[in-house]
Motif scaffolding. Structure first.
Motif, PDB file in Angstrom:
ATOM      1  N   UNK A  21       0.786  -1.306  -0.180  1.00 59.28           N
ATOM      2  CA  UNK A  21       0.131   0.035  -0.044  1.00 59.28           C
ATOM      3  C   UNK A  21       0.869   1.276  -0.119  1.00 59.28           C
ATOM      4  N   UNK A  22       0.593   2.364  -0.749  1.00 57.48           N
ATOM      5  CA  UNK A  22       1.066   3.553  -1.017  1.00 57.48           C
ATOM      6  C   UNK A  22       0.594   4.126   0.177  1.00 57.48           C
ATOM      7  N   UNK A  23       1.190   5.717   0.692  1.00 57.09           N
ATOM      8  CA  UNK A  23       0.860   6.481   1.285  1.00 57.09           C
ATOM      9  C   UNK A  23      -0.659   6.808   1.058  1.00 57.09           C
ATOM     10  N   UNK A  24      -0.827   7.080  -0.121  1.00 61.77           N
ATOM     11  CA  UNK A  24      -2.242   7.308  -0.579  1.00 61.77           C
ATOM     12  C   UNK A  24      -3.438   6.385  -0.410  1.00 61.77           C
ATOM     13  N   UNK A  25      -2.859   5.009  -0.476  1.00 63.57           N
ATOM     14  CA  UNK A  25      -3.790   4.025  -0.217  1.00 63.57           C
ATOM     15  C   UNK A  25      -4.160   3.923   1.162  1.00 63.57           C
ATOM     16  N   UNK A  26      -3.019   4.299   2.110  1.00 66.48           N
ATOM     17  CA  UNK A  26      -2.972   4.179   3.565  1.00 66.48           C
ATOM     18  C   UNK A  26      -4.201   5.312   3.907  1.00 66.48           C
ATOM     19  N   UNK A  34      -7.334  12.734   7.107  1.00 64.79           N
ATOM     20  CA  UNK A  34      -5.776  12.827   6.464  1.00 64.79           C
ATOM     21  C   UNK A  34      -5.081  13.276   7.591  1.00 64.79           C
ATOM     22  N   UNK A  35      -5.276  14.395   8.217  1.00 62.71           N
ATOM     23  CA  UNK A  35      -4.460  15.099   9.140  1.00 62.71           C
ATOM     24  C   UNK A  35      -3.961  14.104  10.413  1.00 62.71           C
ATOM     25  N   UNK A  40       0.132  10.212  12.647  1.00 62.81           N
ATOM     26  CA  UNK A  40       0.280   8.690  12.736  1.00 62.81           C
ATOM     27  C   UNK A  40       1.635   8.104  12.152  1.00 62.81           C
ATOM     28  N   UNK A  41       1.589   8.556  10.896  1.00 60.59           N
ATOM     29  CA  UNK A  41       2.776   8.100   9.870  1.00 60.59           C
ATOM     30  C   UNK A  41       3.986   8.767  10.529  1.00 60.59           C
ATOM     31  N   UNK A  42       3.995  10.154  10.880  1.00 63.05           N
ATOM     32  CA  UNK A  42       5.156  10.705  11.146  1.00 63.05           C
ATOM     33  C   UNK A  42       5.546  10.154  12.552  1.00 63.05           C
ATOM     34  N   UNK A  43       4.807   9.888  13.528  1.00 58.12           N
ATOM     35  CA  UNK A  43       5.006   9.262  14.792  1.00 58.12           C
ATOM     36  C   UNK A  43       5.436   8.116  14.897  1.00 58.12           C
ATOM     37  N   UNK A  44       5.635   7.244  13.641  1.00 55.39           N
ATOM     38  CA  UNK A  44       5.904   6.138  13.529  1.00 55.39           C
ATOM     39  C   UNK A  44       5.069   5.245  14.245  1.00 55.39           C
ATOM     40  N   UNK A  45       3.908   5.353  14.470  1.00 55.97           N
ATOM     41  CA  UNK A  45       3.039   4.457  15.399  1.00 55.97           C
ATOM     42  C   UNK A  45       2.250   3.304  14.565  1.00 55.97           C
TER      43      UNK A  45
END
Length: 72
Positions: A21-26, A34-35, A40-45
């Motif tokens: 899955x790409x970031x867009x898929x996520x 989206x925010x 969550x992506x940036x925090x690596x959770x």
């Protein structure tokens, strides 16, 4: 005949679950805005791998993460 059809459908589902899955898929599959997803992506959770400025994962990993983190 019906047995073959069931096996083919199951194989198709398994293939889709292992799809990268790409970031867009996520953004599309998570039940957040989206925010929140970006946070969550940036925090690596989330169970993702960062490649350049993008994140990738598999459907299976995202599904597992959601099951483990429901209600938190």
């Amino acid at each position: 005949m019906e047995q073959n059809s069931l096996i083919q459908n199951e194989q198709k589902i398994l293939t889709q679950r292992d799809k990268i899955l790409s970031q867009r898929d996520i953004y599309k599959i998570l039940p957040f805005g989206k925010t929140k997803t970006k946070q969550l992506l940036k925090s690596r959770k989330l169970p993702v791998v960062k490649i350049g400025q993008d994140f990738i994962t598999t459907f299976t990993l995202m599904e597992q993460w959601l099951k483990e983190n429901v209600g938190e």
